[in-house]
Design a protein around this motif. Structure first.
Motif, PDB file in Angstrom:
ATOM      1  N   LEU A 102       0.834  -1.207   0.000  1.00 39.13           N
ATOM      2  CA  LEU A 102       0.000   0.000   0.000  1.00 39.13           C
ATOM      3  C   LEU A 102       0.871   1.260   0.000  1.00 39.13           C
ATOM      4  N   ALA A 103       1.966   1.227   0.759  1.00 39.95           N
ATOM      5  CA  ALA A 103       2.862   2.384   0.804  1.00 39.95           C
ATOM      6  C   ALA A 103       3.496   2.650  -0.556  1.00 39.95           C
ATOM      7  N   LEU A 104       3.839   1.586  -1.268  1.00 38.16           N
ATOM      8  CA  LEU A 104       4.490   1.743  -2.574  1.00 38.16           C
ATOM      9  C   LEU A 104       3.564   2.332  -3.635  1.00 38.16           C
ATOM     10  N   VAL A 105       2.252   2.284  -3.410  1.00 40.87           N
ATOM     11  CA  VAL A 105       1.336   2.944  -4.355  1.00 40.87           C
ATOM     12  C   VAL A 105       0.850   4.295  -3.811  1.00 40.87           C
ATOM     13  N   LEU A 106       0.805   4.440  -2.481  1.00 44.06           N
ATOM     14  CA  LEU A 106       0.343   5.701  -1.914  1.00 44.06           C
ATOM     15  C   LEU A 106       1.373   6.821  -2.088  1.00 44.06           C
ATOM     16  N   LEU A 107       2.628   6.512  -1.830  1.00 46.12           N
ATOM     17  CA  LEU A 107       3.639   7.573  -1.858  1.00 46.12           C
ATOM     18  C   LEU A 107       3.820   8.185  -3.247  1.00 46.12           C
ATOM     19  N   PRO A 108       3.892   7.385  -4.327  1.00 43.25           N
ATOM     20  CA  PRO A 108       3.970   8.031  -5.650  1.00 43.25           C
ATOM     21  C   PRO A 108       2.746   8.889  -5.965  1.00 43.25           C
ATOM     22  N   LEU A 109       1.562   8.424  -5.582  1.00 36.64           N
ATOM     23  CA  LEU A 109       0.366   9.235  -5.816  1.00 36.64           C
ATOM     24  C   LEU A 109       0.402  10.515  -4.983  1.00 36.64           C
ATOM     25  N   TYR A 110       0.951  10.431  -3.800  1.00 41.99           N
ATOM     26  CA  TYR A 110       1.101  11.629  -2.959  1.00 41.99           C
ATOM     27  C   TYR A 110       2.052  12.631  -3.616  1.00 41.99           C
ATOM     28  N   LEU A 111       3.170  12.131  -4.108  1.00 43.47           N
ATOM     29  CA  LEU A 111       4.143  13.012  -4.760  1.00 43.47           C
ATOM     30  C   LEU A 111       3.577  13.633  -6.036  1.00 43.47           C
ATOM     31  N   ALA A 112       2.697  12.877  -6.710  1.00 40.76           N
ATOM     32  CA  ALA A 112       2.082  13.387  -7.938  1.00 40.76           C
ATOM     33  C   ALA A 112       0.866  14.260  -7.656  1.00 40.76           C
ATOM     34  N   GLY A 113       0.476  14.337  -6.388  1.00 42.68           N
ATOM     35  CA  GLY A 113      -0.696  15.137  -6.043  1.00 42.68           C
ATOM     36  C   GLY A 113      -2.002  14.534  -6.531  1.00 42.68           C
ATOM     37  N   ARG A 114      -2.070  13.199  -6.636  1.00 45.71           N
ATOM     38  CA  ARG A 114      -3.278  12.532  -7.150  1.00 45.71           C
ATOM     39  C   ARG A 114      -3.776  11.462  -6.163  1.00 45.71           C
ATOM     40  N   LEU A 115      -3.930  11.841  -4.924  1.00 49.29           N
ATOM     41  CA  LEU A 115      -4.443  10.886  -3.943  1.00 49.29           C
ATOM     42  C   LEU A 115      -5.893  10.507  -4.215  1.00 49.29           C
ATOM     43  N   ASP A 116      -6.561  11.234  -5.117  1.00 49.68           N
ATOM     44  CA  ASP A 116      -7.923  10.860  -5.481  1.00 49.68           C
ATOM     45  C   ASP A 116      -7.964   9.539  -6.248  1.00 49.68           C
ATOM     46  N   LEU A 117      -6.796   9.050  -6.696  1.00 51.44           N
ATOM     47  CA  LEU A 117      -6.718   7.794  -7.437  1.00 51.44           C
ATOM     48  C   LEU A 117      -6.350   6.601  -6.548  1.00 51.44           C
ATOM     49  N   VAL A 118      -6.333   6.820  -5.239  1.00 55.93           N
ATOM     50  CA  VAL A 118      -5.880   5.767  -4.319  1.00 55.93           C
ATOM     51  C   VAL A 118      -6.712   4.500  -4.445  1.00 55.93           C
TER      52      VAL A 118
END
Length: 562
Positions: free
Chosen positions: A39-55
């Motif tokens: 979960l961390a390996l997919v959350l952190l890139p989305l966080y850096l990209a500013g797209r947590l809406d895609l979690v």
């Protein structure tokens, strides 16, 4: 003539037993660390990209890291691939539904149908925990996410990436300890054999304890536990696909069978000191296996026992040469035979979702998930699961309200909290489902926060109301559709066991195979009997005949064991 008391079908609805805490699971940290890492390996890139809406879409794949931790790595690779395919297929159906219709009633119906299929497939494949609940949670959530049809491929692509991460995380420990699952399975068998020896030496037959199938003495329970653990260990070793490297583990498992046979015949006289010494040796070997140290050699055996063990290993190797892998057609056939499960789960989940709609709840998919999570092997277990779910969610909602000020400090704080809840959930759920629900509830609510903050009172009210509605609908479906064939399955299993006991002793080279079939018949009979004993409106069970067959089966198992 009235039926004897032991023939009366009795169903209890336990409360205290349903909430009692068990010891911490022996491998709880494996799914916990895997799930957090994936979960961390997919959350952190989305966080850096500013797209947590895609979690949600990435999590559809990454949550598959929870599965398969009891399987050898060769089998785990296949299982994780199939789980990921199933997860993404059902998520795709849910996303397309969300894109094509705004009707909440239709979305509930699709989510409920997927919930029924998830339950049937997970039961048919015996995939193990967390079973159908995670699949249903992701799919039901996806059915209620605002969606455009053109975006579905991209969203599923994120799920594929998350699934690839989950597969890699699940397989990574095999690089360090390639025989880890096999070691754990054999260690459990050795520990169960040791407990059986201690129960026999300590006067187990005189101590009676209550079980779902009636009152059974402690020694009888220890025998069943040992047979089940040995059977599970053999299944694990035979699925490892590397017979040469696992030969030492097979020798240890055969020795566990030989030791357990010492306590499998009531009239056998073995010095108590010898039983305790052998129990200590088995427990010591199990500790070495769990620590990953060099495989210990079995203690020396007398020539007759050593020859018999060599013959069993040869017989197992010969039987292994005749593969019996289940085909897709067989799996589909098993799913079709579980039509009652699909009907019951889908009907209960749909009723829960529609009732939630009628009450004006904004997230009826939570009710769908709760109803799907309630269904267990029988109505007694479903009652326990419903009680656990309600208690756990009530406390979990309170925990959520305490965590909200922290999670709203920023996106990073939200991510860390979700990961912490995921980790603690895997430890807590091994002690009791309700305790796991305490931590999974705030995590599930916080997952909605990635798409945007919501009013806390609304989230709390929706979750609590959906929990009560879902649990009530699930229990109602269980009561209206009991498994009326449960007693017949017991009688079928009873017939198979009695037939296996009555067969003549095979040649030494074939005794290992005969012992495996007898052990499987014993385990399956006890499991079906416990299930039927907790089913409402079930026909009376022949408990005395079952007990006699189990005693005869254990005696016969001891005779076939060196």
């Amino acid at each position: 003539m009235s039926a004897l008391p032991f023939d009366q079908p009795r169903v209890r609805l336990p409360v205290r037993a349903a909430l009692r805490l068990s010891p911490l699971g022996d491998i709880w940290h494996k799914p916990a660390l895997s799930a957090v890492a994936a979960l961390a390996l997919v959350l952190l890139p989305l966080y850096l990209a500013g797209r947590l809406d895609l979690v949600l879409y990435a999590a559809a794949g990454s949550m598959c890291a929870l599965y398969g931790h009891g399987l050898p790595y060769a089998a785990r690779a296949r299982a994780l691939a199939w789980v990921t395919l199933g997860m993404l297929s059902s998520t795709g159906v849910a996303l397309v539904t969300a894109a094509l219709t705004d009707s909440i009633a239709i979305r509930v119906a699709v989510a409920a149908l997927l919930a029924g299929l998830h339950k049937a497939v997970c039961d048919a494949t015996r995939i193990g925990p967390p079973g159908n609940v995670v699949l249903t949670f992701i799919a039901a959530s996806a059915a209620f996410v605002p969606q455009h049809l053109a975006d579905v491929p991209m969203h599923l692509g994120l799920g594929v990436l998350g699934g690839a991460v989950a597969w890699a995380v699940g397989m990574a420990p095999g690089l360090i300890r390639p025989d880890g699952p096999e070691r754990i399975a054999v260690a459990r068998a050795l520990e169960s054999a040791a407990r059986l020896l201690r129960a026999y030496e300590g006067g187990g037959p005189a101590r009676a304890v209550a079980g779902r199938g009636g009152v059974r003495d402690e020694l009888h329970q220890a025998r069943h536990a040992a047979a089940a653990a040995v059977n599970a260990a053999w299944q694990t070793l035979l699925r490892s696909g590397t017979a040469d490297r696992r030969q030492e583990l097979r020798r240890l498992l055969v020795r566990a069978e030989s030791a357990a046979a010492l306590a499998s015949v009531d009239n056998q006289r073995v010095p108590a000191q010898e039983l305790l010494a052998e129990a200590d040796r088995l427990a010591g070997v199990a500790r070495e296996l769990r620590k990953g140290r060099r495989l210990p050699e079995p203690s020396p055996a007398d020539p007759r026992t050593a020859a018999a063990e060599r013959a069993e290993l040869a017989g197992v190797a010969a039987e292994e040469g005749r593969p019996g892998r289940r085909t897709i057609r067989c799996l589909l056939s098993e799913v079709v035979r579980r039509w009652r499960v699909v009907l019951m789960v889908s009907g209960g989940a749909a009723a829960a979702g529609w009732a939630s709609m009628g009450l004006g709840v904004g997230r009826p998919y939570w009710a769908v998930v709760t109803a799907a999570a309630v269904f267990a092997a029988n109505t007694t277990l479903s009652w326990s699961r419903a009680l656990q779910r309600v208690v756990g969610n009530l406390v979990g909602v309170a925990l959520f309200t305490l965590l909200v000020p922290v999670t709203r400090l920023g996106a990073l704080a939200l991510i860390v909290t979700v990961l912490a809840m995921q980790f603690v959930t895997e430890a807590a759920v091994t002690r009791n489902y309700w305790l796991g629900s305490v931590f999974v509830t705030p995590m599930a609510i916080l997952m909605t926060e990635f798409a945007g903050a919501q009013p806390v009172p609304v989230l709390v009210a929706d979750r609590w109301l959906d929990t009560c509605v879902g649990a009530a609908a699930g229990l109602l479906a269980c009561a209206l559709l009991p498994d009326r064939r449960a007693a017949q399955r017991v009688r079928d299993g009873l017939g198979r066991l009695e037939l296996a006991v009555a067969q003549e002793a095979p040649p030494p080279a074939e005794r290992g195979v005969a012992r495996g079939r007898l052990r499987t018949a014993l385990v399956e009979l006890r499991e079906t009997a416990d299930t039927a004993a907790g089913e409402w409106w079930s026909a009376a069970l022949p408990h005395e005949r079952i007990a006699a067959a189990e005693r005869a089966g254990h005696h016969r198992l001891a005779e076939l064991t060196p």
